[in-house]
Motif scaffolding. Structure first.
Motif, short mmCIF file in Angstrom:
data_model
loop_
_atom_site.label_atom_id
_atom_site.label_comp_id
_atom_site.label_asym_id
_atom_site.label_seq_id
_atom_site.Cartn_x
_atom_site.Cartn_y
_atom_site.Cartn_z
N ASP A 197 39.80 -55.33 34.34
CA ASP A 197 39.41 -55.39 35.16
C ASP A 197 38.57 -55.38 36.38
O ASP A 197 38.56 -54.80 37.19
CB ASP A 197 37.67 -55.63 34.40
CG ASP A 197 36.55 -55.71 34.22
OD1 ASP A 197 35.76 -54.77 35.00
OD2 ASP A 197 35.63 -56.63 35.74
N ASN A 223 38.66 -53.13 39.58
CA ASN A 223 37.24 -53.45 40.63
C ASN A 223 38.45 -54.01 42.29
O ASN A 223 37.95 -52.43 43.05
CB ASN A 223 36.98 -54.96 40.93
CG ASN A 223 36.16 -55.05 39.59
OD1 ASN A 223 35.00 -54.03 39.46
ND2 ASN A 223 35.21 -56.49 39.25
N TRP A 224 39.16 -53.56 42.24
CA TRP A 224 40.44 -53.89 43.20
C TRP A 224 40.76 -52.65 44.06
O TRP A 224 40.86 -51.80 45.06
CB TRP A 224 41.83 -54.51 43.47
CG TRP A 224 41.82 -56.13 43.44
CD1 TRP A 224 41.01 -56.87 43.82
CD2 TRP A 224 43.16 -57.13 43.27
NE1 TRP A 224 41.22 -58.34 43.11
CE2 TRP A 224 42.16 -58.46 42.89
CE3 TRP A 224 43.78 -56.54 41.93
CZ2 TRP A 224 42.97 -59.22 42.38
CZ3 TRP A 224 45.09 -57.66 41.85
CH2 TRP A 224 43.91 -59.29 42.13
N SER A 277 39.14 -50.00 43.20
CA SER A 277 37.85 -49.56 43.68
C SER A 277 36.82 -49.24 45.02
O SER A 277 36.83 -48.17 45.60
CB SER A 277 36.54 -50.13 42.33
OG SER A 277 35.70 -49.05 42.96
N ASP A 278 37.48 -50.96 45.51
CA ASP A 278 37.38 -50.84 47.29
C ASP A 278 38.24 -50.49 47.51
O ASP A 278 37.49 -49.87 48.62
CB ASP A 278 37.56 -52.48 46.91
CG ASP A 278 37.11 -53.84 46.18
OD1 ASP A 278 35.55 -53.07 46.22
OD2 ASP A 278 37.11 -54.73 46.46
N THR A 289 36.62 -63.51 40.62
CA THR A 289 37.18 -62.70 40.59
C THR A 289 38.93 -63.38 40.55
O THR A 289 39.43 -63.69 39.73
CB THR A 289 36.96 -61.63 41.19
OG1 THR A 289 36.35 -60.56 40.74
CG2 THR A 289 38.97 -60.43 41.31
#
Length: 199
Positions: free
Chosen positions: A64, A68-69, A71-72, A105
């Motif tokens: 997860d 997220n990384w 996706s950024d 995170t």
């Protein structure tokens, strides 16, 4: 079948959210399957239908974090042609989200590493390597575009890009969120840019 899959996804998301919250509150060594189950209001048996062990939960948590990384990075590319501007967008997105989540995170990553579980550490290492490879590719684009100096080590700068966020967030959390993270990162970003931009 589709509904069952959706229900599983929802439950897994609840478990990940709970694990994040509990790690932040108690530290990873005190996060147990029982505590997670109680936190989201299900039995331990129901939780074991989704995960075989605490390690499996933490492993999904690493997935997860990596998602997220990455996706950024993809969001930072939206509508931008300048590689340097894309890097700035990514950095800003990281810090904005970190500030909203109070550094959870990066604290989760540090906590999982502290457990000393070889397989989990290898998984985190893989996630960081995949992340820094994407940053390295953007830096290479910047060199080709004439924005970034060709004399820099792309590996070193990609590592620095990751490390400056991790390091700054660690200091911010340890000092009880005592400074404005976005402002401080802005200063760090300016120094980073001066070190890599082409004269």
């Amino acid at each position: 079948m589709v509904r069952k899959y959706r229900n599983t996804q929802v439950r897994q998301k609840q478990i990940i959210t709970s694990a994040r919250r509990l790690i932040f509150k108690y530290g990873s060594e005190h996060v147990t399957v029982r505590r997670i189950a109680r936190d989201i209001g299900i039995s331990e048996g129901a939780l074991y239908r989704h995960f075989k062990s605490k390690r499996d939960i933490l492993s999904l948590l690493v997935d997860d974090v990596e998602a997220n990384w990455l996706s950024d990075i993809e969001e930072g590319k939206t509508g931008e042609t300048s590689p340097l501007k894309v890097l700035q967008n990514i950095a800003h997105s990281h810090i904005s989200l970190v500030e909203q989540r109070r550094g959870i995170t990066f604290q989760v990553v540090a906590e999982i590493i502290s457990l000393g579980d070889k397989r989990l550490n290898e998984k985190i290492d893989g996630a960081i390597r995949r992340y820094t490879e994407k940053i390295k590719a953007l830096l290479a684009d910047g060199v080709r575009a004439g924005e970034i100096s060709e004399s820099i080590s792309l590996d070193a700068v990609a590592t620095l890009f990751f490390s400056m966020t991790q390091g700054l967030v660690t200091i911010w959390v340890l000092t009880g969120y005592s400074f404005d993270l976005l402002n401080r990162y802005g200063d760090v970003w300016q120094i980073f840019c001066r070190a890599i931009v082409k004269d």
